[in-house]
Motif scaffolding. Structure first.
Motif, short mmCIF file in Angstrom:
data_model
loop_
_atom_site.label_atom_id
_atom_site.label_comp_id
_atom_site.label_asym_id
_atom_site.label_seq_id
_atom_site.Cartn_x
_atom_site.Cartn_y
_atom_site.Cartn_z
N ASP A 467 33.92 36.72 27.09
CA ASP A 467 33.90 37.72 26.02
C ASP A 467 35.23 38.48 25.93
O ASP A 467 35.28 39.70 26.08
CB ASP A 467 32.74 38.70 26.24
CG ASP A 467 32.46 39.56 25.01
OD1 ASP A 467 32.88 39.18 23.90
OD2 ASP A 467 31.83 40.63 25.17
N PRO A 468 36.34 37.79 25.69
CA PRO A 468 37.65 38.45 25.66
C PRO A 468 37.79 39.49 24.56
O PRO A 468 38.59 40.43 24.69
CB PRO A 468 38.63 37.28 25.44
CG PRO A 468 37.80 36.19 24.81
CD PRO A 468 36.44 36.33 25.41
N ALA A 469 37.01 39.37 23.49
CA ALA A 469 37.11 40.34 22.40
C ALA A 469 36.74 41.74 22.88
O ALA A 469 37.34 42.74 22.47
CB ALA A 469 36.21 39.92 21.23
N PHE A 470 35.76 41.82 23.75
CA PHE A 470 35.35 43.12 24.29
C PHE A 470 36.48 43.74 25.11
O PHE A 470 36.77 44.94 24.99
CB PHE A 470 34.10 42.95 25.14
CG PHE A 470 33.67 44.21 25.87
CD1 PHE A 470 32.98 45.20 25.21
CD2 PHE A 470 33.96 44.38 27.22
CE1 PHE A 470 32.58 46.35 25.88
CE2 PHE A 470 33.57 45.53 27.90
CZ PHE A 470 32.88 46.51 27.22
N ILE A 471 37.11 42.95 25.95
CA ILE A 471 38.17 43.45 26.80
C ILE A 471 39.37 43.89 25.97
O ILE A 471 40.00 44.92 26.23
CB ILE A 471 38.59 42.38 27.83
CG1 ILE A 471 37.38 41.99 28.70
CG2 ILE A 471 39.73 42.89 28.70
CD1 ILE A 471 36.77 43.14 29.48
N THR A 472 39.67 43.13 24.94
CA THR A 472 40.78 43.51 24.04
C THR A 472 40.51 44.85 23.37
O THR A 472 41.38 45.73 23.33
CB THR A 472 40.99 42.42 22.98
OG1 THR A 472 41.33 41.18 23.63
CG2 THR A 472 42.10 42.82 22.02
N ALA A 473 39.29 45.01 22.85
CA ALA A 473 38.94 46.27 22.18
C ALA A 473 38.94 47.44 23.16
O ALA A 473 39.31 48.56 22.80
CB ALA A 473 37.58 46.13 21.52
N ALA A 474 38.55 47.18 24.40
CA ALA A 474 38.48 48.25 25.40
C ALA A 474 39.85 48.83 25.72
O ALA A 474 39.97 49.98 26.13
CB ALA A 474 37.83 47.73 26.68
N GLN A 475 40.90 48.04 25.54
CA GLN A 475 42.25 48.48 25.90
C GLN A 475 42.93 49.29 24.80
O GLN A 475 44.08 49.70 24.96
CB GLN A 475 43.12 47.26 26.23
CG GLN A 475 42.62 46.45 27.40
CD GLN A 475 43.48 45.23 27.64
OE1 GLN A 475 44.66 45.32 28.01
NE2 GLN A 475 42.90 44.05 27.41
#
Length: 723
Positions: A467-475
């Protein structure tokens, strides 16, 4: 030898040397303090007596896992009572007459007393320092006596258990009586003074900081013992709690619920939390990559002690002796006159999840599928055979642990109930990673690379693609990362007495209780009147149901209630559920369900005897597949039908049913006239607008001192917070 195999003998060893304030026993000459602490075999038995105090149901065996795991958007205990209660702790409604408060308080201080006695006696033992073969003390290069390594480890274990109990008392009761001295060091009429929570937390941190370097790693003592990594992780947890928000009393007005505050030096505590979480991470002795999420808990249900995995410290219960883990969690399994058909014995399934918790996950999160229990077992009235029923209720079962996940060969027996001996994970590496991420983010201007990596390790385990989209948004920024970490904890720690504490620490408990109540209430209103409450758009926004956000369904607010399957299910809807009994291995007349005795258990749980459910497309808008599209899983598209879910309206009052109105009674509730009330300093005020978190009334989550303790203190203890 595993610790759980010698707990009973350990109880005897230390019990006979403990203060009679707690046990009222005499010490025979064979078990004097001098005798016990002059031999390492007896000292070890005494230490196990300290552990035994933690295992009782009034403390970690049951109460911590169920009674005092307070309601939130994750965990819940449903209530229908429309009046005040002495002991409705989970709905933030109790008083000092509650028996469970007294039992928890007494059990916690009993553990503390045992630990105090052990530490004092061990430190006074002639074995405290190493001796050579000539009988003289060994000295280091600086001429100092060398402390015995084994005794230091045992003292460290007792200090960790003591810190556990004190920490949980502080979280639950606020400022509490505090002392590291055994009761025997004071007169019989001595009353332990109340100490401010920050002073207690500071003392616990310093005590553990001093002993942790002398303790052994979990790779050497196993996760059933307190270890160096656990001591360090516990320091991080205590420090993070100390630096966060908590409810402080107004001592000038005992009726006032108090104020949410954090200490002025909160950053110092967060620095400690980050440093000690980092110590555990740097040690490299634990990982979240060794097992899948579900394997961690299924292995616990099969009595497997795994080294180097997610668990750092598991409370070591004993089979057929202590602990209700797996009896109170998981699906209900019904007995007939005390006997079950299968070899597991009955289960209660009373530790439950919020009915809407499963809709708060991101799509494809494997934790959602594992933890949210949508079925239970009942007896067929015709032949008393086991049958599956869909859980169409105000809650779901927490399927992290269950006796039913135990292999048949290791099952406890068909006449058993509690005392499962299934270990409970008090500290996991996933928690350490997220504590580091949270603390680091609060101390920096933007998410650091290491903090992002810590979050990524926990989150990616639950997704096939990470789920890389979640990590990207978290940053994106500091606030986005803070929210992402708190969400991750929500998805990760269901049933681990974590969610309400996390919300207290971040001063968001009131906000989440409002939304949790409104989900139930709005669904009930839609069911009985065909219209919602007017808060649906705000709930949608709060829950993340916006355009292209990666969350399930992305349903527009105009059909918000269809997320919860209220009506018009033939055109729009998620899942269809009925309370009827299903027949194993037959395509039942339910849209999207198939009862399967092999597929689900063969991939998720060790035993093969009980049927489970495989559910097609449970979190999407309903679309019937073409015949044969998913025949590998046994579905028959031709036989599917639909039923109504969440019929929670009271036709007599025209309002939601009592379960929707009163499960958060002490903070927010409805009435039979259709009004909503929020509680401010004990007074109900009309609720008409969702205020920002900082403008909401405080939640009185702090428990009162038990009346018995107040009476015996001769005025030294006094309840505030409106009690």
């Amino acid at each position: 030898m595993k610790i759980k195999n010698i707990l009973l003998t350990g109880m005897a060893a230390l019990a006979l040397t403990s203060c009679n304030d707690y046990l009222d026993v005499e010490a025979p000459s064979a078990y004097t303090e001098e005798f016990v602490f002059s031999q390492k075999t007896e000292i070890e038995r005494a230490l196990n007596g300290v552990y035994a105090q933690a295992l009782v149901n009034n403390l970690y065996g049951n109460a911590y896992q169920l009674t005092f795991n307070l309601n939130s958007d994750v965990d819940i205990q449903i209530s229908t009572s429309k009046s005040h209660s002495h002991n409705s702790y989970s709905r933030y409604d109790c008083d000092d007459q509650g028996g469970e408060i007294y039992n928890f308080w007494t059990a916690a201080y009993s553990l503390i007393e045992y630990a105090n006695k052990f530490v004092a006696s061990a430190e006074a033992s002639e074995l405290y320092y190493e001796k050579g073969t000539n009988g003289n003390y060994k000295l280091d290069d600086n001429g100092n006596k060398i402390k015995d390594a084994q005794l230091q480890q045992w003292i460290g274990e007792a200090k960790c258990l003591r810190a556990m109990a004190y920490h949980d008392l502080v979280v639950m009761f606020g400022d509490v009586p505090f002392s590291f001295d055994p009761a025997s060091a004071h007169g019989t009429d001595f009353v332990i003074p109340i100490m401010d929570r920050e002073a207690i937390q500071d003392a616990l941190i310093k005590d553990l900081q001093a002993i942790a370097p002398t303790m052994s790693s979990t790779k050497d003592v196993t996760v059933e013992h307190c270890s160096k990594e656990f001591a360090q992780a516990l320091i991080a947890r205590i420090a993070l709690t100390a630096g966060g928000y908590s409810l402080r009393p107004n001592k000038n007005d005992a009726k006032n619920y108090g104020t949410m505050k954090r200490p002025e030096n909160w950053q110092d505590f967060y620095q400690i939390a980050r440093d000690y979480a980092d110590s555990v991470i740097t040690a490299g002795t634990h990982s979240v990559k060794k097992s899948t999420y579900q394997e961690v808990f299924v292995r616990e249900c099969n009595y497997e002690i795994v080294t180097g995995d997610d668990p750092i410290f598991e409370i070591p219960f004993a089979k057929n002796s202590t602990g209700n883990t797996g009896y109170i969690q998981g699906p209900v399994y019904t007995s007939n006159e005390g006997t079950t058909n299968g070899p597991w014995g009955e289960t209660k399934g009373s530790a439950r999840l919020n009915a809407f918790y499963r809709y708060l996950f991101r799509d494809n999160d494997q934790r959602r599928e594992f933890v949210n229990g949508l079925w239970y077992y009942t007896l067929n009235p015709d032949d008393q055979s086991d049958s599956i029923a869909i859980r169409n209720d105000y809650f779901l079962h927490n399927n992290k642990w269950s006796k039913l996940w135990t292999k048949e060969s290791a099952a406890l027996g068909n006449i058993t109930t509690g005392s499962t001996g299934i270990n409970y994970p008090y500290m996991r590496y996933a928690d350490v990673l997220l504590m580091y991420a949270e603390a680091d983010n609060e101390l920096t201007s933007s998410p650091s690379t290491k903090a992002v990596d810590c979050l990524t390790q926990v989150h990616s385990r639950a997704f096939d693609d990470g789920d890389p989209a979640f990590i990207t948004a978290a940053q994106a920024d500091k606030d986005a990362f803070r929210k992402a970490v708190l969400n991750e904890r929500k998805w990760e720690f269901a049933g681990e007495n974590s969610r309400w504490r996390d919300l207290v620490r971040t001063n968001t408990l009131g906000e989440e209780l409002v939304y949790s109540f409104l989900r139930y209430y709005s669904v009930g209103m839609q069911s009985v009147q065909g219209t919602g409450t007017g808060f649906e758009d705000e709930i949608n926004l709060h829950d993340g149901y916006t355009t292209d956000n990666g969350y399930i369904d992305n349903l527009p607010s105009t059909i918000w209630y269809h997320k919860y399957q209220i009506d018009e299910i033939n055109t729009i809807g998620r899942r269809v559920i009925t309370n009827q009994t299903l027949v194993p291995n037959q395509p039942n007349e339910l849209y999207g369900y198939y009862c399967n005795s092999a597929y689900e258990f063969s991939t998720m749980y060790p035993n093969q005897s009980l049927p489970s459910l495989r559910i097609y497309n449970p979190y999407k808008q309903r679309t019937k597949p073409t015949t044969g599209q998913i025949t590998n899983y046994g579905f028959s598209a031709l036989n599917w039908s639909s039923v109504t879910f969440y019929e929670w309206g009271d036709q007599n009052t025209g309002t939601p049913k009592d379960q929707c109105k009163y499960s958060f009674y002490g903070y927010i509730r409805g009435d039979d006239s259709g009004n909503i009330w929020i509680i401010k300093n004990g007074t109900p005020e009309m609720f008409s607008t969702i205020l920002p978190a900082e403008q909401l009334p405080v939640v009185r989550y702090i428990l009162p001192y038990p009346n018995y303790a107040v009476q015996r203190s001769s005025g030294a203890y006094k309840n505030y917070y409106g009690y």
